[in-house]
Design a protein around this motif. Sequence first.
Motif, PDB file in Angstrom:
ATOM      1  N   MET A 166       0.868  -1.220   0.036  1.00 14.66           N
ATOM      2  CA  MET A 166      -0.155  -0.113   0.057  1.00 14.66           C
ATOM      3  C   MET A 166       0.872   1.199   0.024  1.00 14.66           C
ATOM      4  SD  MET A 166      -1.540   0.166   3.826  1.00 14.66           S
ATOM      5  CE  MET A 166      -2.046   2.036   3.518  1.00 14.66           C
ATOM      6  N   LYS A 167       0.345   2.444  -0.599  1.00 17.54           N
ATOM      7  CA  LYS A 167       1.249   3.590  -0.511  1.00 17.54           C
ATOM      8  C   LYS A 167       0.375   4.803  -0.339  1.00 17.54           C
ATOM      9  CE  LYS A 167       5.383   5.150  -2.906  1.00 17.54           C
ATOM     10  NZ  LYS A 167       6.133   5.602  -1.599  1.00 17.54           N
ATOM     11  N   PRO A 168       0.276   5.740   0.461  1.00 13.99           N
ATOM     12  CA  PRO A 168       1.409   5.795   1.671  1.00 13.99           C
ATOM     13  C   PRO A 168       1.102   4.756   2.441  1.00 13.99           C
ATOM     14  CG  PRO A 168      -0.267   7.423   1.826  1.00 13.99           C
ATOM     15  CD  PRO A 168      -0.537   6.791   0.575  1.00 13.99           C
ATOM     16  N   GLY A 169       2.142   4.601   3.147  1.00 12.04           N
ATOM     17  CA  GLY A 169       1.954   3.785   4.533  1.00 12.04           C
ATOM     18  C   GLY A 169       2.681   2.474   4.347  1.00 12.04           C
ATOM     19  N   THR A 170       3.623   2.188   3.234  1.00 10.76           N
ATOM     20  CA  THR A 170       4.078   0.987   3.024  1.00 10.76           C
ATOM     21  C   THR A 170       4.806   0.149   4.261  1.00 10.76           C
ATOM     22  OG1 THR A 170       4.777   1.958   0.978  1.00 10.76           O
ATOM     23  CG2 THR A 170       5.489  -0.391   1.162  1.00 10.76           C
ATOM     24  N   PRO A 171       5.748   0.948   5.016  1.00  8.61           N
ATOM     25  CA  PRO A 171       6.493   0.326   6.059  1.00  8.61           C
ATOM     26  C   PRO A 171       5.470  -0.224   7.285  1.00  8.61           C
ATOM     27  CG  PRO A 171       7.179   2.581   5.957  1.00  8.61           C
ATOM     28  CD  PRO A 171       6.126   2.511   4.935  1.00  8.61           C
ATOM     29  N   VAL A 172       4.382   0.079   7.358  1.00  6.26           N
ATOM     30  CA  VAL A 172       3.648  -0.492   8.248  1.00  6.26           C
ATOM     31  C   VAL A 172       3.860  -1.793   9.005  1.00  6.26           C
ATOM     32  CG1 VAL A 172       1.798  -1.276   7.081  1.00  6.26           C
ATOM     33  CG2 VAL A 172       0.999  -0.528   9.263  1.00  6.26           C
ATOM     34  N   LEU A 212       2.532   2.260  13.060  1.00  3.22           N
ATOM     35  CA  LEU A 212       2.005   2.990  11.772  1.00  3.22           C
ATOM     36  C   LEU A 212       3.199   3.725  11.008  1.00  3.22           C
ATOM     37  CD1 LEU A 212      -1.282   4.705  13.231  1.00  3.22           C
ATOM     38  CD2 LEU A 212      -1.078   2.581  12.055  1.00  3.22           C
ATOM     39  N   SER A 213       3.413   3.940   9.793  1.00  2.00           N
ATOM     40  CA  SER A 213       4.436   4.567   9.314  1.00  2.00           C
ATOM     41  C   SER A 213       4.313   6.131   9.823  1.00  2.00           C
ATOM     42  CB  SER A 213       4.129   4.985   7.793  1.00  2.00           C
ATOM     43  OG  SER A 213       3.972   3.510   7.272  1.00  2.00           O
ATOM     44  N   GLY A 214       5.740   6.731   9.649  1.00  2.00           N
ATOM     45  CA  GLY A 214       5.685   8.089  10.492  1.00  2.00           C
ATOM     46  C   GLY A 214       5.067   9.048   9.927  1.00  2.00           C
ATOM     47  N   ASN A 215       5.307   9.269   8.602  1.00  2.00           N
ATOM     48  CA  ASN A 215       4.569  10.297   7.762  1.00  2.00           C
ATOM     49  C   ASN A 215       2.959  10.938   8.589  1.00  2.00           C
ATOM     50  OD1 ASN A 215       6.636  11.502   6.551  1.00  2.00           O
ATOM     51  ND2 ASN A 215       6.284   9.958   4.861  1.00  2.00           N
ATOM     52  N   PRO A 216       2.654  11.740   8.620  1.00  2.00           N
ATOM     53  CA  PRO A 216       1.320  11.805   9.181  1.00  2.00           C
ATOM     54  C   PRO A 216       0.070  11.251   8.382  1.00  2.00           C
ATOM     55  CG  PRO A 216       2.498  13.809   9.939  1.00  2.00           C
ATOM     56  CD  PRO A 216       3.395  13.202   9.180  1.00  2.00           C
ATOM     57  N   PHE A 217       0.428  11.655   7.108  1.00  5.41           N
ATOM     58  CA  PHE A 217      -0.709  11.265   6.238  1.00  5.41           C
ATOM     59  C   PHE A 217      -0.635   9.670   6.043  1.00  5.41           C
ATOM     60  CE2 PHE A 217      -2.727  10.434   2.175  1.00  5.41           C
ATOM     61  CZ  PHE A 217      -3.811  10.911   2.193  1.00  5.41           C
ATOM     62  N   ALA A 218       0.465   9.203   5.844  1.00 11.34           N
ATOM     63  CA  ALA A 218       0.744   7.621   5.839  1.00 11.34           C
ATOM     64  C   ALA A 218       0.213   7.003   7.136  1.00 11.34           C
ATOM     65  CB  ALA A 218       2.120   7.376   5.662  1.00 11.34           C
ATOM     66  N   SER A 219       0.384   7.705   8.492  1.00 13.67           N
ATOM     67  CA  SER A 219      -0.110   7.240   9.595  1.00 13.67           C
ATOM     68  C   SER A 219      -1.493   6.859   9.617  1.00 13.67           C
ATOM     69  CB  SER A 219       0.084   8.273  10.674  1.00 13.67           C
ATOM     70  OG  SER A 219       1.590   8.009  11.109  1.00 13.67           O
TER      71      SER A 219
HETATM   72  O1  MOO Z   1       4.505   6.717   0.952  1.00  9.81           O
HETATM   73 MO1  MOO Z   1       5.242   6.794   2.766  1.00  9.81          MO
HETATM   74  O2  MOO Z   1       4.540   5.584   3.110  1.00  9.81           O
HETATM   75  O3  MOO Z   1       3.894   7.837   3.251  1.00  9.81           O
HETATM   76  O4  MOO Z   1       6.001   7.928   2.709  1.00  9.81           O
END
Ligand code: MOO
Length: 345
Positions: free
Chosen positions: A280-286, A299-306
Amino acid sequence: MLELAEAVMRLKENFRKQKLTEVIPLSKSYGRVAAFDIPSPINVPNFSKSAMDGYALFAEDTMAAKQEKPITLSAIGSVYAGDDPSSINAARNTCVRITTGAKIPQGYNAVIKQENTTNNDSKQITVFTEVVPGENYIEKGEDLVAGELIIQAGTILDSENIGTLAAVGLTTLTVLKKIRVGLIATGSELLSPGERLTAGKLYNSTVYTLASYIERYNGTIVFQEKCPDDPICFSQILKQYAGKFDVVLTTGGVSIGDKDFLPQGIKVLGAEEIFHFIKMKPGTPVMASRWQDTIILSLSGNPFASLMNFHLFYWPLLAYFFQNKQFLLKEYDAEIASGYRKKAS
Ligand code: MOO
Ligand SMILES: Nc1nc2c(c(=O)[nH]1)N[C@H]1C(S)=C(S)[C@@H](COP(=O)(O)OP(=O)(O)OC[C@H]3O[C@@H](n4cnc5c(N)ncnc54)[C@H](O)[C@@H]3O)O[C@H]1N2
């Protein structure tokens, strides 16, 4: 990389359903999940009552009454809303003054609207139209019959449900206990709102969004902490609150940078990884892990990804915990009306 649907399934397989219940006041029950079926303990209304201001009478006494040929009844009393009319002896060719919502004395079988009568001297009532049995007569139990199911187990209580429970005289009810959630924002760069902003730092914002969602939907925040990029702090917090939460949400530190320590923190804690990196993108490293009887959703750090991670994983988890599909996000197909330009990366 793991597909989203598979990841959600794995999450559920590692979680449990809420079995714990509590009794709460009706006034605090909005949005809570009813634990059991609730039958009505009474009839509503609990007595036959008038739908109009007018006169209770025997419909048969008004037969053939018309404007040119009215009939006359003798008025033998009055009943107002809240009165007990048991002392009134209904007899043919009599009537009683009655107001909307007042109990109809035993025997009378209809109510004529006062607009269709004239009150001669308060002893004699002239009736200008015929009424039929049951007219303006609200039967006992017309809204609810004692024993009728009014709330089904699993209902998320809304304002109408609460009014219905009040209408049958209940003051408390048994609901499923809320989900207990812990929140940890990770990152040495994070400041709490209110702190002085210094070079390289920024405010921890994401967990405030998460907390407000969680509390709105049957969740209680057990702790809300902040950790620098350090696996020990993370595992210490979890150990400190062990047994007090069902789910922990963390933000940040899940990617592959030098300071992305979350996977290491999970190892230090002795938790078991359920998945890491999703298609998934954003949020891949979840990432998600299981520790004791709980889930740690990182949750991934970037607020929107979170937030993307949160919406796609938390709601299915909640729906599973409460066994209630109403917590799931709704799916819609939509078309973008006008194009947009995506930045590289
Ligand atoms: O695509 Mo990340 O998961 O938001 O920077
Ligand atoms: N070499 C690579 N670098 C990165 C990759 C990658 O695949 N290879 N993935 C990128 C993606 S995608 C994401 S998303 C981020 C996620 O990384 P982390 O989960 O480790 O997030 P952080 O680095 O800790 O933070 C990212 C960003 O968001 C800010 N942040 C974090 N927490 C909060 C908070 N609670 N409130 C407000 N802002 C927050 C943080 O300061 C960073 O600016 O990794 C990419 N890198």
